[in-house]
Scaffold this motif. Structure first.
Motif, mmCIF file in Angstrom:
data_model
loop_
_atom_site.group_PDB
_atom_site.id
_atom_site.type_symbol
_atom_site.label_atom_id
_atom_site.label_comp_id
_atom_site.label_asym_id
_atom_site.label_seq_id
_atom_site.Cartn_x
_atom_site.Cartn_y
_atom_site.Cartn_z
ATOM 1 N N LEU A 185 0.816 -1.212 0.000
ATOM 2 C CA LEU A 185 0.000 0.000 0.000
ATOM 3 C C LEU A 185 0.849 1.261 0.000
ATOM 4 O O LEU A 185 0.342 2.357 -0.227
ATOM 5 C CB LEU A 185 -0.943 0.006 1.205
ATOM 6 N N LEU A 186 2.145 1.097 0.260
ATOM 7 C CA LEU A 186 3.045 2.247 0.305
ATOM 8 C C LEU A 186 3.885 2.378 -0.969
ATOM 9 O O LEU A 186 4.727 3.263 -1.066
ATOM 10 C CB LEU A 186 3.979 2.128 1.524
ATOM 11 N N GLU A 187 3.645 1.474 -1.926
ATOM 12 C CA GLU A 187 4.374 1.566 -3.193
ATOM 13 C C GLU A 187 3.994 2.858 -3.920
ATOM 14 O O GLU A 187 2.845 3.291 -3.883
ATOM 15 C CB GLU A 187 4.053 0.358 -4.081
ATOM 16 N N HIS A 188 4.981 3.446 -4.601
ATOM 17 C CA HIS A 188 4.742 4.748 -5.234
ATOM 18 C C HIS A 188 3.733 4.681 -6.371
ATOM 19 O O HIS A 188 3.097 5.680 -6.712
ATOM 20 C CB HIS A 188 6.061 5.330 -5.749
ATOM 21 N N ASP A 189 3.592 3.488 -6.975
ATOM 22 C CA ASP A 189 2.702 3.393 -8.136
ATOM 23 C C ASP A 189 1.313 2.867 -7.795
ATOM 24 O O ASP A 189 0.506 2.612 -8.696
ATOM 25 C CB ASP A 189 3.329 2.516 -9.220
ATOM 26 N N ILE B 199 -6.898 -0.856 2.251
ATOM 27 C CA ILE B 199 -7.294 -0.521 3.616
ATOM 28 C C ILE B 199 -8.616 -1.208 3.951
ATOM 29 O O ILE B 199 -8.809 -1.735 5.052
ATOM 30 C CB ILE B 199 -7.407 1.005 3.789
ATOM 31 N N ASP B 200 -9.516 -1.203 2.992
ATOM 32 C CA ASP B 200 -10.820 -1.857 3.165
ATOM 33 C C ASP B 200 -10.648 -3.336 3.493
ATOM 34 O O ASP B 200 -11.269 -3.866 4.420
ATOM 35 C CB ASP B 200 -11.625 -1.683 1.879
ATOM 36 N N ALA C 61 2.058 5.067 8.499
ATOM 37 C CA ALA C 61 2.535 5.457 7.173
ATOM 38 C C ALA C 61 1.429 5.308 6.126
ATOM 39 O O ALA C 61 1.276 6.161 5.240
ATOM 40 C CB ALA C 61 3.749 4.614 6.784
ATOM 41 N N VAL C 62 0.653 4.227 6.218
ATOM 42 C CA VAL C 62 -0.461 4.023 5.288
ATOM 43 C C VAL C 62 -1.510 5.128 5.471
ATOM 44 O O VAL C 62 -2.035 5.682 4.490
ATOM 45 C CB VAL C 62 -1.094 2.636 5.497
ATOM 46 N N ALA D 157 -4.068 8.051 15.899
ATOM 47 C CA ALA D 157 -5.385 7.651 16.396
ATOM 48 C C ALA D 157 -6.146 6.865 15.333
ATOM 49 O O ALA D 157 -6.806 5.865 15.626
ATOM 50 C CB ALA D 157 -6.184 8.882 16.828
ATOM 51 N N VAL D 158 -6.057 7.309 14.072
ATOM 52 C CA VAL D 158 -6.738 6.599 12.983
ATOM 53 C C VAL D 158 -6.132 5.211 12.811
ATOM 54 O O VAL D 158 -6.853 4.218 12.647
ATOM 55 C CB VAL D 158 -6.643 7.398 11.665
ATOM 56 N N ALA D 159 -4.802 5.116 12.869
ATOM 57 C CA ALA D 159 -4.130 3.826 12.713
ATOM 58 C C ALA D 159 -4.583 2.849 13.790
ATOM 59 O O ALA D 159 -4.830 1.665 13.509
ATOM 60 C CB ALA D 159 -2.614 4.014 12.762
#
Length: 218
Positions: free
Chosen positions: A81-85, A95-96, A144-145, A163-165
């Motif tokens: 999910l952290l890949e630039h592309d 995330i879902d 990071a996500v 908090a969201v994480a």
């Protein structure tokens, strides 16, 4: 110079851990004895004390080994999910998927082993400290996500990312409760419907896309 101890090697340690995992699975850690472990491992009691100070250290090592393997599994899910592309749609869908939780045997086992390790940490202070350091890796990746999702306006950028994480990790523990609820457990569609309501607040007010779980349901 003293001769190296042939019973203090990574392979012997792994055999002991594997045997201890089997014993814990069969009878529970409270009934684990070193005699059971060495019998299953085909080793001597001396091999145990060459690798672990005592019975408690062996049990702690088993739980930590479990937890680290689960962390590695989760990191493999988070890192793409952290890949630039990665596209916005792929990030939201990823995330879902993590939010709703996979409904298969491996995922259920992973959730239960994580809970088991966290429960054991209450009894073993050394395990508590080790799990805290390992959990930090998960938390850092989740943050990071979330940061990336906020940058893309998928998650409200005004919310605290830590908090969201943390909130995004909570549904997996809800699924553990669902596993023991029997006929009272909701089906996957009903679970997603509730998560839609719970997490709609993390979406930006000016973005209709937001998290996949909020917009598409299941």
């Amino acid at each position: 110079m003293s001769e190296p101890n042939p019973e203090r090697t990574p392979s012997v340690r792994e055999r002991l851990l594997a045997a201890a995992r089997e014993v814990i699975t069969l009878v529970g850690e409270e009934h684990l004895t070193l005699a059971q472990v060495v019998e299953r491992a085909g080793l001597t009691t001396g091999a145990v004390y060459s690798n672990f100070a005592n019975r408690e250290e062996l049990i702690v090592a088993v739980h930590l080994d479990w937890f680290r393997s689960l962390v590695a599994r989760l990191l493999r899910q988070l890192e793409p999910l952290l890949e630039h592309d990665v596209t916005d749609a792929e990030l939201a869908a990823g995330i879902d998927d993590l939010l709703t939780g996979a409904d298969h045997a491996e995922a259920r086992r992973a959730r239960w082993l994580r809970v088991r390790a966290l429960a054991a940490a209450d009894r073993y202070p050394s395990l508590h400290d080790a799990l805290r350091d390992t959990q930090r890796q998960i938390s850092e990746h989740w943050v990071a996500v979330v940061h990336e999702a906020q940058r893309r306006n998928i998650i409200d950028p005004t919310l605290d990312p830590h908090a969201v994480a943390l909130a995004l990790e909570l549904p997996s523990f809800g699924l553990v409760l669902a596993d023991v609820a029997g006929p009272l457990a909701p089906d996957a569609k009903a679970w997603s419907a509730v998560l839609q309501r719970l997490f709609v607040g993390v979406e930006p007010q000016d973005n209709a896309a937001g998290l996949g779980v909020v917009t598409k349901g299941r």
